[in-house]
Motif scaffolding. Structure first.
Motif, short mmCIF file in Angstrom:
data_model
loop_
_atom_site.label_atom_id
_atom_site.label_comp_id
_atom_site.label_asym_id
_atom_site.label_seq_id
_atom_site.Cartn_x
_atom_site.Cartn_y
_atom_site.Cartn_z
N ARG A 177 38.76 31.20 39.64
CA ARG A 177 39.84 32.09 40.07
C ARG A 177 40.12 33.17 39.03
O ARG A 177 40.45 34.31 39.36
CB ARG A 177 41.10 31.28 40.38
N GLN A 180 37.58 35.85 39.63
CA GLN A 180 37.90 36.67 40.80
C GLN A 180 38.88 37.79 40.43
O GLN A 180 38.73 38.94 40.86
CB GLN A 180 38.48 35.80 41.92
N VAL A 181 39.89 37.43 39.65
CA VAL A 181 40.90 38.42 39.26
C VAL A 181 40.28 39.49 38.37
O VAL A 181 40.52 40.69 38.55
CB VAL A 181 42.09 37.73 38.56
N ALA A 184 38.10 41.81 40.35
CA ALA A 184 38.92 42.76 41.12
C ALA A 184 39.46 43.86 40.21
O ALA A 184 39.49 45.04 40.59
CB ALA A 184 40.07 42.03 41.81
N PHE A 185 39.86 43.49 39.01
CA PHE A 185 40.36 44.48 38.05
C PHE A 185 39.28 45.49 37.69
O PHE A 185 39.51 46.71 37.69
CB PHE A 185 40.88 43.77 36.80
N ALA A 196 44.97 49.44 43.98
CA ALA A 196 44.29 48.14 43.81
C ALA A 196 44.51 47.58 42.42
O ALA A 196 44.63 46.36 42.23
CB ALA A 196 42.80 48.29 44.11
N VAL A 200 46.64 43.90 41.29
CA VAL A 200 46.10 42.78 40.53
C VAL A 200 46.89 42.53 39.24
O VAL A 200 46.66 41.56 38.54
CB VAL A 200 44.60 43.01 40.22
N ILE A 271 46.39 35.00 33.16
CA ILE A 271 46.51 35.15 34.62
C ILE A 271 47.44 34.06 35.14
O ILE A 271 47.25 32.88 34.85
CB ILE A 271 45.13 35.04 35.30
N GLY A 274 47.44 34.44 40.28
CA GLY A 274 46.51 35.43 40.79
C GLY A 274 46.69 36.84 40.26
O GLY A 274 46.01 37.76 40.73
N ARG A 275 47.59 37.03 39.29
CA ARG A 275 47.79 38.37 38.73
C ARG A 275 47.80 38.31 37.20
O ARG A 275 48.16 37.29 36.60
CB ARG A 275 49.08 38.99 39.26
#
Length: 298
Positions: A177, A180-181, A184-185, A196, A200, A271, A274-275
């Protein structure tokens, strides 16, 4: 095998442990190495017949050396290190531990968030917390180092523990996880997608960028707070992230940014849900030169 060779062999058995203690005490890999070497010098000059527990003796000696270093560091520092300070990160290839069975390798990791908090403790508080809470050294053994009674030493640890608990969030433990973050960043940064990026980032995300004392201009050391402000910083430096790769930074997924084989920066993150709540960027050229960075020369 001579007596000195046997002593050196026994010391080497404890070197990894001692470096772990010193790194948590000092937040500097180079200073940690120096402290361990000083511990060896003191051992080589000591009457080892009087040392019943070599591991315990070396741990307390290393702690005392680190305490002296912390006190001298504080005494010679003209200005505080500042909120932008980022401790030396410990890096590993991400591929080593993406398999959950390998995650046991992280057991001895200490996060950058915790190291940042430890930087704000008084030297005696830091030593007491590190030795007792991280390495289970009894208060009776720590008390002579900090020149306090065992009861007063226990209070030092309690005070440090409260500060640590209040400043270190319960972060996402799952490497998948985390990745994933970070993916995305990176994707949002490279695409120039401001919304976007904001999505995040936690609304109160805190960015610490430590570029050292000599870097000036837009790349100078700074502290930036808030998702929009941090997203703006990310977009400003997005053109320089094309060579970025994910790695393990102190046991969590982070990023190394390089150009033409030369490391430009290392970023660790915290994190939560999720952020990204905290970002720690080391971009000090001198300190980066001394880091062991997997997969990169320089």
């Amino acid at each position: 095998m001579t007596g000195s060779e046997e002593l050196a062999r026994r010391f080497e058995e404890h070197r990894g442990h001692l470096k772990a203690v010193a790194y948590r005490m000092l937040g500097s890999l180079a200073e940690a190495e120096d402290a361990v070497q000083e511990a060896w010098l003191r051992l080589s000059r000591s009457d080892t017949d009087d040392i019943g527990n070599l591991g315990g003796w070396l741990t307390t000696v290393t702690g005392r050396i680190c305490l002296d270093l912390l006190r001298s560091r504080a005494a010679r520092r003209e200005e505080p290190m500042g909120d932008a300070f980022v401790p030396d990160p410990v890096l590993r290839p991400l591929a080593q531990v993406v398999d959950p069975a390998e995650e046991v390798l992280q057991a001895d990791s200490v996060g950058l968030a915790l190291l940042v908090v430890l930087e704000n403790l008084a030297p005696a508080e830091r030593l007491t917390f590190v030795l007792h809470d991280m390495f289970a050294v009894p208060f009776d053994d720590i008390a002579p180092i900090v020149e306090r009674s065992p009861a007063a030493t226990r209070q030092l640890a309690s005070r440090a523990r409260r500060r640590v608990r209040g400043a270190t969030p319960s972060a996402e433990p799952d490497l998948g996880r985390q990745k994933q973050v970070l993916d995305a960043f990176l994707a949002a940064s490279r695409a120039g997608d401001f919304e976007a990026l904001v999505a995040v980032l936690h609304p109160d995300v805190l960015l610490r960028a430590d570029s050292g004392a000599l870097v000036r201009g837009a790349a100078a050391s700074k502290v930036v707070q808030g998702a929009k402000a941090v997203a703006e910083q990310a977009l400003m430096f997005a053109p320089f992230t094309q060579g970025a790769e994910l790695v393990l930074v102190n046991g969590s997924v982070g990023m190394v940014n390089a150009h033409e084989g030369r490391v430009q920066s290392v970023m660790g993150v915290t994190i939560v849900d999720g952020r990204i709540t905290d970002m720690y960027i080391l971009a000090d050229p001198e300190r980066l030169e001394r880091l062991d960075v997997p997969g990169f020369a320089g």
